[in-house]
Write a protein that holds these residues in place. Structure first.
Motif, mmCIF file in Angstrom:
data_model
loop_
_atom_site.group_PDB
_atom_site.id
_atom_site.type_symbol
_atom_site.label_atom_id
_atom_site.label_comp_id
_atom_site.label_asym_id
_atom_site.label_seq_id
_atom_site.Cartn_x
_atom_site.Cartn_y
_atom_site.Cartn_z
ATOM 1 N N UNK A 40 0.826 -1.200 0.000
ATOM 2 C CA UNK A 40 0.000 0.000 0.000
ATOM 3 C C UNK A 40 0.866 1.258 0.000
ATOM 4 N N UNK A 41 1.812 1.295 -0.951
ATOM 5 C CA UNK A 41 2.706 2.443 -1.081
ATOM 6 C C UNK A 41 2.513 3.081 -2.448
ATOM 7 N N UNK A 42 2.849 4.363 -2.516
ATOM 8 C CA UNK A 42 2.831 5.057 -3.801
ATOM 9 C C UNK A 42 4.141 4.800 -4.509
ATOM 10 N N UNK A 43 4.056 4.447 -5.774
ATOM 11 C CA UNK A 43 5.235 4.162 -6.573
ATOM 12 C C UNK A 43 5.128 4.965 -7.863
ATOM 13 N N UNK A 44 6.222 5.617 -8.211
ATOM 14 C CA UNK A 44 6.297 6.304 -9.505
ATOM 15 C C UNK A 44 7.568 5.803 -10.172
ATOM 16 N N UNK A 45 7.432 5.230 -11.342
ATOM 17 C CA UNK A 45 8.552 4.656 -12.074
ATOM 18 C C UNK A 45 8.575 5.270 -13.462
ATOM 19 N N UNK A 46 9.681 5.911 -13.803
ATOM 20 C CA UNK A 46 9.835 6.531 -15.112
ATOM 21 C C UNK A 46 11.061 5.945 -15.775
ATOM 22 N N UNK A 47 10.872 5.386 -16.964
ATOM 23 C CA UNK A 47 11.963 4.784 -17.724
ATOM 24 C C UNK A 47 11.983 5.379 -19.122
ATOM 25 N N UNK A 48 13.175 5.544 -19.662
ATOM 26 C CA UNK A 48 13.318 5.918 -21.061
ATOM 27 C C UNK A 48 14.047 4.780 -21.761
ATOM 28 N N UNK A 49 13.465 4.286 -22.838
ATOM 29 C CA UNK A 49 14.051 3.168 -23.569
ATOM 30 C C UNK A 49 15.324 3.617 -24.290
ATOM 31 N N UNK A 50 16.100 2.662 -24.807
ATOM 32 C CA UNK A 50 17.277 3.028 -25.594
ATOM 33 C C UNK A 50 16.935 3.887 -26.810
ATOM 34 N N UNK A 51 15.672 3.839 -27.239
ATOM 35 C CA UNK A 51 15.237 4.673 -28.369
ATOM 36 C C UNK A 51 14.506 5.926 -27.888
ATOM 37 N N UNK A 52 14.657 6.244 -26.595
ATOM 38 C CA UNK A 52 14.117 7.465 -25.979
ATOM 39 C C UNK A 52 12.597 7.485 -25.834
ATOM 40 N N UNK A 53 11.947 6.322 -25.859
ATOM 41 C CA UNK A 53 10.499 6.279 -25.639
ATOM 42 C C UNK A 53 10.253 6.139 -24.136
ATOM 43 N N UNK A 54 9.399 7.018 -23.572
ATOM 44 C CA UNK A 54 9.171 6.965 -22.126
ATOM 45 C C UNK A 54 8.132 5.922 -21.733
ATOM 46 N N UNK A 55 8.311 5.368 -20.546
ATOM 47 C CA UNK A 55 7.333 4.500 -19.908
ATOM 48 C C UNK A 55 7.130 5.059 -18.514
ATOM 49 N N UNK A 56 5.890 5.304 -18.132
ATOM 50 C CA UNK A 56 5.583 5.833 -16.814
ATOM 51 C C UNK A 56 4.602 4.901 -16.136
ATOM 52 N N UNK A 57 4.940 4.485 -14.924
ATOM 53 C CA UNK A 57 4.027 3.694 -14.103
ATOM 54 C C UNK A 57 3.841 4.444 -12.801
ATOM 55 N N UNK A 58 2.601 4.728 -12.460
ATOM 56 C CA UNK A 58 2.280 5.320 -11.165
ATOM 57 C C UNK A 58 1.357 4.338 -10.480
ATOM 58 N N UNK A 59 1.772 3.870 -9.333
ATOM 59 C CA UNK A 59 1.040 2.821 -8.632
ATOM 60 C C UNK A 59 -0.178 3.305 -7.888
ATOM 61 N N UNK A 60 -0.236 2.966 -6.647
ATOM 62 C CA UNK A 60 -1.371 3.151 -5.744
ATOM 63 C C UNK A 60 -2.154 4.440 -5.968
#
Length: 106
Positions: A40-60
């Protein structure tokens, strides 16, 4: 037959790097989601791929603005103290928590 130990170093072939990123990203997002739900925690995960495409995951919380706002409300002194501790690789490849060692100091 067991798994081979993977030497952690940058993959030189772009296609191999992208394939490895895609597989590892899926596992990392899954772990972030599980941590968010189980603890039950807040998680924010931001990744940029080798081709500079972003992925954002925000949890709870599901709202990145609220997560960033909560972070900004922590006094800078406290943030710096928390930053002094990080997860680092131990001598046998396991992860341990301890003070951040700045190799670039002095």
């Amino acid at each position: 037959m067991g798994r081979r130990k993977l030497k952690i170093q940058r993959l030189e072939i772009m296609k191999a790097r992208q394939a490895k990123y895609s597989k590892r990203k899926a596992g990392l997002v899954k772990k972030a989601r599980e941590l968010s739900i189980l603890c039950d925690v807040d998680v924010a995960l931001l990744l940029f791929s080798p081709t500079e495409k972003p992925t954002l995951f925000v949890g709870h919380d599901k709202d990145l603005n609220r997560v960033v706002e909560r972070l900004s409300k922590i006094p800078s002194k406290d943030r710096e103290e928390r930053r002094a501790y990080t997860m680092k690789a131990g001598p046998n490849g396991s992860f341990v928590f301890g003070p951040l060692i700045n190799d670039h100091a002095n």
